[in-house]
Design a protein around this motif. Sequence first.
Motif, PDB file in Angstrom:
ATOM      1  N   LYS A  60       0.838  -1.194   0.000  1.00 48.99           N
ATOM      2  CA  LYS A  60       0.000   0.000   0.000  1.00 48.99           C
ATOM      3  C   LYS A  60       0.869   1.239   0.000  1.00 48.99           C
ATOM      4  O   LYS A  60       1.705   1.428   0.876  1.00 48.99           O
ATOM      5  CB  LYS A  60      -0.925  -0.001   1.207  1.00 48.99           C
ATOM      6  CG  LYS A  60      -1.886   1.175   1.242  1.00 48.99           C
ATOM      7  CD  LYS A  60      -2.989   0.965   2.244  1.00 48.99           C
ATOM      8  CE  LYS A  60      -2.496   0.799   3.642  1.00 48.99           C
ATOM      9  NZ  LYS A  60      -3.585   0.671   4.613  1.00 48.99           N
ATOM     10  N   ALA A  61       0.686   2.105  -0.996  1.00 49.55           N
ATOM     11  CA  ALA A  61       1.416   3.353  -1.049  1.00 49.55           C
ATOM     12  C   ALA A  61       0.763   4.361  -0.128  1.00 49.55           C
ATOM     13  O   ALA A  61      -0.280   4.125   0.468  1.00 49.55           O
ATOM     14  CB  ALA A  61       1.445   3.897  -2.489  1.00 49.55           C
ATOM     15  N   LYS A  62       1.406   5.510   0.017  1.00 52.26           N
ATOM     16  CA  LYS A  62       0.820   6.562   0.824  1.00 52.26           C
ATOM     17  C   LYS A  62      -0.519   6.967   0.238  1.00 52.26           C
ATOM     18  O   LYS A  62      -0.740   6.902  -0.963  1.00 52.26           O
ATOM     19  CB  LYS A  62       1.761   7.772   0.852  1.00 52.26           C
ATOM     20  CG  LYS A  62       3.140   7.444   1.431  1.00 52.26           C
ATOM     21  CD  LYS A  62       4.055   8.646   1.344  1.00 52.26           C
ATOM     22  CE  LYS A  62       5.461   8.309   1.817  1.00 52.26           C
ATOM     23  NZ  LYS A  62       6.384   9.445   1.675  1.00 52.26           N
ATOM     24  N   ALA A  63      -1.414   7.391   1.116  1.00 56.56           N
ATOM     25  CA  ALA A  63      -2.773   7.708   0.664  1.00 56.56           C
ATOM     26  C   ALA A  63      -2.768   8.847  -0.334  1.00 56.56           C
ATOM     27  O   ALA A  63      -3.480   8.825  -1.331  1.00 56.56           O
ATOM     28  CB  ALA A  63      -3.645   8.049   1.869  1.00 56.56           C
ATOM     29  N   THR A  64      -1.973   9.851  -0.090  1.00 56.62           N
ATOM     30  CA  THR A  64      -1.915  10.996  -0.981  1.00 56.62           C
ATOM     31  C   THR A  64      -0.471  11.405  -1.181  1.00 56.62           C
ATOM     32  O   THR A  64       0.378  11.183  -0.318  1.00 56.62           O
ATOM     33  CB  THR A  64      -2.698  12.190  -0.416  1.00 56.62           C
ATOM     34  OG1 THR A  64      -2.199  12.506   0.887  1.00 56.62           O
ATOM     35  CG2 THR A  64      -4.181  11.866  -0.311  1.00 56.62           C
ATOM     36  N   SER A  65      -0.216  12.021  -2.307  1.00 54.32           N
ATOM     37  CA  SER A  65       1.119  12.526  -2.579  1.00 54.32           C
ATOM     38  C   SER A  65       1.378  13.740  -1.704  1.00 54.32           C
ATOM     39  O   SER A  65       0.492  14.577  -1.498  1.00 54.32           O
ATOM     40  CB  SER A  65       1.234  12.911  -4.062  1.00 54.32           C
ATOM     41  OG  SER A  65       2.441  13.580  -4.311  1.00 54.32           O
ATOM     42  N   PRO A  66       2.603  13.875  -1.151  1.00 56.87           N
ATOM     43  CA  PRO A  66       2.897  15.058  -0.335  1.00 56.87           C
ATOM     44  C   PRO A  66       2.881  16.348  -1.137  1.00 56.87           C
ATOM     45  O   PRO A  66       2.827  17.430  -0.562  1.00 56.87           O
ATOM     46  CB  PRO A  66       4.299  14.757   0.213  1.00 56.87           C
ATOM     47  CG  PRO A  66       4.881  13.754  -0.725  1.00 56.87           C
ATOM     48  CD  PRO A  66       3.729  12.943  -1.225  1.00 56.87           C
ATOM     49  N   SER A  67       2.939  16.243  -2.444  1.00 53.87           N
ATOM     50  CA  SER A  67       2.893  17.426  -3.298  1.00 53.87           C
ATOM     51  C   SER A  67       1.600  17.431  -4.099  1.00 53.87           C
ATOM     52  O   SER A  67       1.089  16.385  -4.492  1.00 53.87           O
ATOM     53  CB  SER A  67       4.092  17.436  -4.257  1.00 53.87           C
ATOM     54  OG  SER A  67       3.970  18.482  -5.196  1.00 53.87           O
ATOM     55  N   ARG A  68       1.066  18.613  -4.331  1.00 50.80           N
ATOM     56  CA  ARG A  68      -0.157  18.756  -5.116  1.00 50.80           C
ATOM     57  C   ARG A  68       0.150  18.917  -6.600  1.00 50.80           C
ATOM     58  O   ARG A  68      -0.765  19.098  -7.406  1.00 50.80           O
ATOM     59  CB  ARG A  68      -0.949  19.961  -4.605  1.00 50.80           C
ATOM     60  CG  ARG A  68      -1.366  19.834  -3.148  1.00 50.80           C
ATOM     61  CD  ARG A  68      -2.037  21.086  -2.640  1.00 50.80           C
ATOM     62  NE  ARG A  68      -3.262  21.375  -3.371  1.00 50.80           N
ATOM     63  CZ  ARG A  68      -4.002  22.465  -3.175  1.00 50.80           C
ATOM     64  NH1 ARG A  68      -3.625  23.357  -2.280  1.00 50.80           N
ATOM     65  NH2 ARG A  68      -5.099  22.653  -3.876  1.00 50.80           N
ATOM     66  N   ARG A  69       1.427  18.855  -6.975  1.00 48.27           N
ATOM     67  CA  ARG A  69       1.781  18.998  -8.377  1.00 48.27           C
ATOM     68  C   ARG A  69       1.453  17.725  -9.146  1.00 48.27           C
ATOM     69  O   ARG A  69       1.420  16.633  -8.592  1.00 48.27           O
ATOM     70  CB  ARG A  69       3.276  19.319  -8.519  1.00 48.27           C
ATOM     71  CG  ARG A  69       3.709  20.624  -7.871  1.00 48.27           C
ATOM     72  CD  ARG A  69       5.153  20.942  -8.220  1.00 48.27           C
ATOM     73  NE  ARG A  69       6.072  19.924  -7.773  1.00 48.27           N
ATOM     74  CZ  ARG A  69       6.697  19.936  -6.600  1.00 48.27           C
ATOM     75  NH1 ARG A  69       6.454  20.924  -5.746  1.00 48.27           N
ATOM     76  NH2 ARG A  69       7.538  18.984  -6.263  1.00 48.27           N
ATOM     77  N   ASN A  70       1.245  17.914 -10.457  1.00 47.60           N
ATOM     78  CA  ASN A  70       1.011  16.770 -11.330  1.00 47.60           C
ATOM     79  C   ASN A  70       2.340  16.052 -11.555  1.00 47.60           C
ATOM     80  O   ASN A  70       3.302  16.661 -12.020  1.00 47.60           O
ATOM     81  CB  ASN A  70       0.439  17.258 -12.668  1.00 47.60           C
ATOM     82  CG  ASN A  70      -0.008  16.104 -13.550  1.00 47.60           C
ATOM     83  OD1 ASN A  70       0.570  15.027 -13.534  1.00 47.60           O
ATOM     84  ND2 ASN A  70      -1.044  16.342 -14.336  1.00 47.60           N
TER      85      ASN A  70
END
Length: 616
Positions: free
Chosen positions: A425-435
């Motif tokens: 399982k990867a992190k739920a969300t990316s720490p960055s909001r960039r594409n």
Amino acid sequence: MAQKCQAIRRMLSPKSAAFPGFWPRIGKFLHVLVSLSVPIQCLILSDNMLAPLLYVPLSLAAGAWFLPLLSLAGLLSFACALDVPIRPMDTFMIGQAATVLALLMSGRLTASPTLDDVRWRLLHRYGRPLRVFLFVAATILLSHAALFQDADVLFDVVWSGTLFGFLWAVPWPPPVARVNWRDQGINLAVLAASLLVSAAGLEWATRLLLTDPLKPSDVYAPDPEFIFTLQPGGEGEVTLLDNDGTPLRREVRISSQGLRDREYGPKRDGEFRIIVLGDSYTMGHGLYPEETYAMCLESLLNASEPPMDCTVINCGIGGYAPWQEKGFLEKRGFPLDPDLVILQLFPSNDVAGSYSRIGGQLPAFDPCWESRLRLMRSQSQWTMRVERWLQGHSNVYRALENIAGSRGFIIDLADALRFRPATTKAKATSPSRRNPNQEVCLVNWYPQLREAWELFARDVRAIRDTCAGHGVGLIAFVHGDPISLDPEGWRELNRKHPETPYEMNKDIRITRELLADLGIPQVDVIERLSKYPRPQDLYFNHDGHFTPAGAGLVAESLQEFLMTEYGLTRHLASGSTQLESREMDSESQFATHGHPGSASGKQLDTLLTPAENPLE
């Protein structure tokens, strides 16, 4: 006046004989009312159906002496929730205080059940199964709090204590006759046999009635060296949306040689073989095999004048980076005796994929893709083996997973455990909001991105060297996703992220400079793509892969380059399948272009120098 007030108080007192049985009846009524109204309120406000429904029979059946403790737990939960939005379940626990008030009014707070009491009749009839249920439910709650990392520990502990309190309040039922363990064993055996027969019947029914059997995709297989690879003989399906919203379903079949292509035999006399190497753009995500740029290129070459005998072999694998492509080329490409390798580079995927080789992860990443990578890395674990076996042998299991939208019940259960690392399982969300697809195009790079680029450059150089070592020619082309043809999209990107400015197509620019520095001939496909009347028709809007039109233009660019600048016609006409580049060894390339000191001949800082910005 004072005498009248005292008379009213005596009349309204619970001990008054003016209204015999009035206050106890009011208390019982309030007890039942609270028992029903609190869970109904929770059912309306909350999606947790279990606890509110359990409260009705428990509060009516169990003793009342422990309810003040339950109310205290509810008040504690309320106090803990003062600094956050209060959950409906917290209001449910606070509602226990109203139950205590009702029992106080009825005078039954400490009373034991009597023969004419409804609670006594319920306990006499259902006391034994109720005690078993309370014990099992409390144990499950404690186990959930101890084992699962996403558990609400406060909620589980409070409710397990509550259920144990109910268990203590329920009187022991009268003793029963001695248990006949032989009869109990027979009953358990019959129950197990009936469950097995029911499961087999359900499995048979789903296989018989489902017109479209739910088969798991076995296109990919785990690989200890390259994380994953194509499974020889594997089959699967890709579902996506066309640009007009039409659903598209494309079958994916892998040959016995481990390629998304037809079978290849020994090389014919005079045959010129080309291998195209790359990721999902080469493999043909969302395309029929004949629509991929590999097959289009073969058709164009063989339709040229003079006639040729060219074979283009598709060695693309979705999600691969250059370090994996090199290994795939050595294992499955070179045994097919190619004369030329065409390397497709998509820097947005390739740079991040090169970083994953050492377990690195850029701040901006795709959580779904990272989860799939970790899933592939953990294929040797027992949980994955059980999951694969169930998916491969049980149609019911696959159907339930599809209905629930789960990637695997066994996988999800293993990832939720507290004392087991969530390797799949990867992190739920990316720490960055960039594409993440535009991360390489940042004007200012950070250390992790520089390291990832260095790895990517080394892997491209390694492909060049291994081709030279096998006497096989190499050319390459670089492309981007739909935004690479949309200047307005880059302006919008910079308006959205003013703190991290972007340079339009910086990834393509510096990759082309890298190829030039490494002496790898390259084809400019961006020029032909950008001149198309409707560039938005060259990519699928929802995922950015080539449409048949986009793949066709790439094939035309490659065919034109091979026929003109690379001299394919001249060498085939002379009866030789050896291109000039194949006669150039790696040392002569270094003499011409400079031996790369680290990742490429040029310093990285020189490559990162911003070019003239077309957006200004």
